[in-house]
Structures are given as structure tokens and as C-alpha cells.
Design a protein around this motif. Sequence first.
Motif, PDB file in Angstrom:
ATOM      1  N   PRO A 188       0.809  -1.220   0.000  1.00 43.86           N
ATOM      2  CA  PRO A 188       0.000   0.000   0.000  1.00 43.86           C
ATOM      3  C   PRO A 188       0.842   1.269   0.000  1.00 43.86           C
ATOM      4  O   PRO A 188       0.541   2.220  -0.720  1.00 43.86           O
ATOM      5  N   LEU A 189       1.902   1.269   0.802  1.00 39.95           N
ATOM      6  CA  LEU A 189       2.764   2.450   0.866  1.00 39.95           C
ATOM      7  C   LEU A 189       3.484   2.663  -0.453  1.00 39.95           C
ATOM      8  O   LEU A 189       3.627   3.792  -0.928  1.00 39.95           O
ATOM      9  N   PHE A 190       3.932   1.587  -1.079  1.00 43.17           N
ATOM     10  CA  PHE A 190       4.600   1.711  -2.374  1.00 43.17           C
ATOM     11  C   PHE A 190       3.649   2.277  -3.423  1.00 43.17           C
ATOM     12  O   PHE A 190       4.022   3.159  -4.208  1.00 43.17           O
ATOM     13  N   LEU A 191       2.401   1.801  -3.455  1.00 44.81           N
ATOM     14  CA  LEU A 191       1.450   2.266  -4.460  1.00 44.81           C
ATOM     15  C   LEU A 191       1.102   3.735  -4.262  1.00 44.81           C
ATOM     16  O   LEU A 191       1.033   4.501  -5.238  1.00 44.81           O
ATOM     17  N   VAL A 192       0.899   4.155  -3.012  1.00 49.21           N
ATOM     18  CA  VAL A 192       0.588   5.570  -2.788  1.00 49.21           C
ATOM     19  C   VAL A 192       1.810   6.435  -3.087  1.00 49.21           C
ATOM     20  O   VAL A 192       1.694   7.574  -3.558  1.00 49.21           O
ATOM     21  N   THR A 193       3.001   5.879  -2.869  1.00 44.98           N
ATOM     22  CA  THR A 193       4.221   6.607  -3.202  1.00 44.98           C
ATOM     23  C   THR A 193       4.348   6.788  -4.707  1.00 44.98           C
ATOM     24  O   THR A 193       4.717   7.864  -5.186  1.00 44.98           O
ATOM     25  N   LEU A 194       4.040   5.746  -5.477  1.00 46.35           N
ATOM     26  CA  LEU A 194       4.046   5.864  -6.934  1.00 46.35           C
ATOM     27  C   LEU A 194       3.062   6.941  -7.392  1.00 46.35           C
ATOM     28  O   LEU A 194       3.373   7.742  -8.284  1.00 46.35           O
ATOM     29  N   PHE A 195       1.893   6.948  -6.770  1.00 41.31           N
ATOM     30  CA  PHE A 195       0.875   7.936  -7.126  1.00 41.31           C
ATOM     31  C   PHE A 195       1.368   9.344  -6.823  1.00 41.31           C
ATOM     32  O   PHE A 195       1.300  10.239  -7.680  1.00 41.31           O
ATOM     33  N   ILE A 196       1.867   9.562  -5.608  1.00 38.38           N
ATOM     34  CA  ILE A 196       2.319  10.896  -5.207  1.00 38.38           C
ATOM     35  C   ILE A 196       3.502  11.345  -6.063  1.00 38.38           C
ATOM     36  O   ILE A 196       3.536  12.488  -6.546  1.00 38.38           O
ATOM     37  N   SER A 197       4.458  10.468  -6.271  1.00 33.59           N
ATOM     38  CA  SER A 197       5.620  10.817  -7.089  1.00 33.59           C
ATOM     39  C   SER A 197       5.209  11.139  -8.521  1.00 33.59           C
ATOM     40  O   SER A 197       5.702  12.102  -9.123  1.00 33.59           O
ATOM     41  N   GLY A 198       4.306  10.328  -9.066  1.00 27.34           N
ATOM     42  CA  GLY A 198       3.819  10.591 -10.416  1.00 27.34           C
ATOM     43  C   GLY A 198       3.124  11.936 -10.521  1.00 27.34           C
ATOM     44  O   GLY A 198       3.307  12.676 -11.498  1.00 27.34           O
ATOM     45  N   MET A 199       2.340  12.283  -9.489  1.00 27.74           N
ATOM     46  CA  MET A 199       1.649  13.564  -9.491  1.00 27.74           C
ATOM     47  C   MET A 199       2.628  14.728  -9.368  1.00 27.74           C
ATOM     48  O   MET A 199       2.459  15.768 -10.017  1.00 27.74           O
ATOM     49  N   VAL A 200       3.647  14.577  -8.536  1.00 28.40           N
ATOM     50  CA  VAL A 200       4.660  15.633  -8.404  1.00 28.40           C
ATOM     51  C   VAL A 200       5.331  15.879  -9.753  1.00 28.40           C
ATOM     52  O   VAL A 200       5.501  17.029 -10.185  1.00 28.40           O
ATOM     53  N   ILE A 201       5.702  14.801 -10.430  1.00 30.96           N
ATOM     54  CA  ILE A 201       6.349  14.944 -11.737  1.00 30.96           C
ATOM     55  C   ILE A 201       5.376  15.552 -12.752  1.00 30.96           C
ATOM     56  O   ILE A 201       5.743  16.460 -13.513  1.00 30.96           O
ATOM     57  N   PHE A 202       4.139  15.094 -12.754  1.00 27.39           N
ATOM     58  CA  PHE A 202       3.132  15.633 -13.674  1.00 27.39           C
ATOM     59  C   PHE A 202       2.929  17.129 -13.457  1.00 27.39           C
ATOM     60  O   PHE A 202       2.845  17.904 -14.418  1.00 27.39           O
ATOM     61  N   ARG A 203       2.890  17.559 -12.208  1.00 24.28           N
ATOM     62  CA  ARG A 203       2.632  18.966 -11.915  1.00 24.28           C
ATOM     63  C   ARG A 203       3.866  19.840 -12.139  1.00 24.28           C
ATOM     64  O   ARG A 203       3.774  21.059 -12.076  1.00 24.28           O
ATOM     65  N   HIS A 204       4.997  19.207 -12.411  1.00 23.31           N
ATOM     66  CA  HIS A 204       6.206  19.953 -12.782  1.00 23.31           C
ATOM     67  C   HIS A 204       6.430  19.968 -14.299  1.00 23.31           C
ATOM     68  O   HIS A 204       7.515  20.323 -14.757  1.00 23.31           O
ATOM     69  N   ARG A 205       5.419  19.619 -15.076  1.00 23.71           N
ATOM     70  CA  ARG A 205       5.645  19.472 -16.516  1.00 23.71           C
ATOM     71  C   ARG A 205       6.083  20.795 -17.172  1.00 23.71           C
ATOM     72  O   ARG A 205       6.917  20.783 -18.082  1.00 23.71           O
ATOM     73  N   ALA A 206       5.555  21.938 -16.706  1.00 21.68           N
ATOM     74  CA  ALA A 206       6.010  23.221 -17.253  1.00 21.68           C
ATOM     75  C   ALA A 206       7.472  23.471 -16.887  1.00 21.68           C
ATOM     76  O   ALA A 206       8.245  24.003 -17.703  1.00 21.68           O
ATOM     77  N   ASN A 207       7.862  23.086 -15.680  1.00 22.67           N
ATOM     78  CA  ASN A 207       9.266  23.218 -15.277  1.00 22.67           C
ATOM     79  C   ASN A 207      10.164  22.334 -16.134  1.00 22.67           C
ATOM     80  O   ASN A 207      11.277  22.726 -16.496  1.00 22.67           O
ATOM     81  N   ILE A 208       9.688  21.129 -16.448  1.00 16.54           N
ATOM     82  CA  ILE A 208      10.470  20.214 -17.279  1.00 16.54           C
ATOM     83  C   ILE A 208      10.710  20.846 -18.652  1.00 16.54           C
ATOM     84  O   ILE A 208      11.826  20.794 -19.191  1.00 16.54           O
ATOM     85  N   GLU A 209       9.666  21.455 -19.205  1.00 13.21           N
ATOM     86  CA  GLU A 209       9.821  22.121 -20.503  1.00 13.21           C
ATOM     87  C   GLU A 209      10.847  23.244 -20.426  1.00 13.21           C
ATOM     88  O   GLU A 209      11.680  23.404 -21.330  1.00 13.21           O
ATOM     89  N   ARG A 210      10.803  24.028 -19.339  1.00  9.29           N
ATOM     90  CA  ARG A 210      11.763  25.131 -19.195  1.00  9.29           C
ATOM     91  C   ARG A 210      13.172  24.605 -18.947  1.00  9.29           C
ATOM     92  O   ARG A 210      14.151  25.197 -19.422  1.00  9.29           O
ATOM     93  N   LEU A 211      13.295  23.508 -18.201  1.00 15.17           N
ATOM     94  CA  LEU A 211      14.618  22.905 -18.001  1.00 15.17           C
ATOM     95  C   LEU A 211      15.206  22.453 -19.326  1.00 15.17           C
ATOM     96  O   LEU A 211      16.397  22.666 -19.603  1.00 15.17           O
ATOM     97  N   LEU A 212      14.390  21.838 -20.163  1.00 13.90           N
ATOM     98  CA  LEU A 212      14.869  21.341 -21.449  1.00 13.90           C
ATOM     99  C   LEU A 212      15.234  22.481 -22.391  1.00 13.90           C
ATOM    100  O   LEU A 212      16.144  22.343 -23.223  1.00 13.90           O
TER     101      LEU A 212
ATOM    102  N   GLY B 130      16.268  25.461 -21.303  1.00 12.90           N
ATOM    103  CA  GLY B 130      17.277  26.310 -20.669  1.00 12.90           C
ATOM    104  C   GLY B 130      16.741  27.615 -20.131  1.00 12.90           C
ATOM    105  O   GLY B 130      17.507  28.556 -19.897  1.00 12.90           O
ATOM    106  N   THR B 131      15.416  27.706 -19.899  1.00  9.56           N
ATOM    107  CA  THR B 131      14.821  28.964 -19.432  1.00  9.56           C
ATOM    108  C   THR B 131      14.323  28.878 -17.983  1.00  9.56           C
ATOM    109  O   THR B 131      13.708  29.827 -17.495  1.00  9.56           O
ATOM    110  N   GLU B 132      14.570  27.767 -17.304  1.00  9.78           N
ATOM    111  CA  GLU B 132      14.121  27.628 -15.913  1.00  9.78           C
ATOM    112  C   GLU B 132      14.926  28.550 -15.001  1.00  9.78           C
ATOM    113  O   GLU B 132      16.140  28.734 -15.193  1.00  9.78           O
TER     114      GLU B 132
END
Length: 196
Positions: free
Chosen positions: A163-187, A189-191
Motif C-alpha cells: 500500500p505504501l509503495f502504491l501511494v508513493t508511486l501515485f504521489i511521485s507521479g503527481m509531483v512529476i506531472f505537476r512539474h511538466r512546465a518546469n520540465i519544458e523550461r529545463l529542457l 534552458g529557461t528555468e
Amino acid sequence: MIGFMLTLMAAYLIGAIPCGLVLARFVGLGDIRTVGSGNIGATNVYRVGGRRLGVATLFLDALKGLLPVLAALYLYPDSPWAVSLVAAAAFLGHCYPVYLGFKGGKGVATGLGIYLVLSPWAVLVSLGIFAGVLWKWSYVSLASLCAAGAIPLLVVLFERSLPLFLVTLFISGMVIFRHRANIERLLSGTENRFRA
């Protein structure tokens, strides 16, 4: 079942409290969503309002994850699934707060509070990863993404709980998803780099 649904609702509503927005308004900065990156989280509050206000936001956002999970462990000590669902509810509250039209933060600090309770050793190692990446490249977003990507593996290593692993996957996936604009800026070079 009704009691558990109320617990989930309470966890969500606690997680949804927009601490950065409230603190910024309290000290006279106005609506933090209209300045800097427009985010209500600790990094934007730090950039706009200074170190103390940023640290206070980080602490309170982490507390929003920590307190509901502590309460769930007390109420449901023999149900890791229940505790994991409460953690997910608090996290979703921060990311999609009903008080702000479901437009919230990226969840890093609230996730930190959750894992301080559920897997402190995983937090310790992921904080080391975060600090190392931030020191090397000076991007909070990149450091957050690296820590979020590592923590599911760390939870498997230290906790061995499905259960802890599955909720961790969910939370981590959401953190990465919500950083998608940051990922674009990192790629591109404008972050923005972090300046202490």
C-alpha cells in the motif's frame, strides 16, 4: 465506512489549506498567485517574500501532510491501506484545493510531511538527493523531480509495504506531472535558478 469517508474528507480539507497564499496576504504581499511563478508553494513565496516566509510556508505545507497521516495511524493502526488513502487525500487537497478552484501547489512539501511519518529513512536519503542536485545545478524543480523519482525505490527498500509503495508511486507521479512546465523550461534552458 462513514467514519473513514469523513476521515478522508478531513484529510483533503486540511491538505487544501493554501498556507503560502494565507501567509503572503497576512504580511501584506497580496495574492502570491499574481507574482513570481504564480505558484502558492514555498519556492515562490521564498522568492517573493524572503527566507522566513518561504521556510514558514514549507513547514506549514509539510504539516498538512504530516498531521492527517499521524491521525490515520492512530485511527487505523492495522490498516496500511487506510493510512495510504488518507495520505493520498491530503496530498490531493494541496494540489487541487477546493478553496482555490482546485488550482493548488505541486505537492513537494506536503509529500515531505507525509513521508516523514510513513518512511523517515526514505525522506533522509531523498533529502540528500534533493540537496545534492540543488547544490550542483541550482534548480529547485530539478532537485524536486530527482527526489520524487527516487522515493518509490527508497520506500520499497526501507518499508516493503505494497500500500505504501502504491501511494508513493501515485504521489511521485503527481509531483512529476505537476512539474511538466518546469520540465519544458529545463529542457529549453529557461528555468529560473534558485538563489539563496
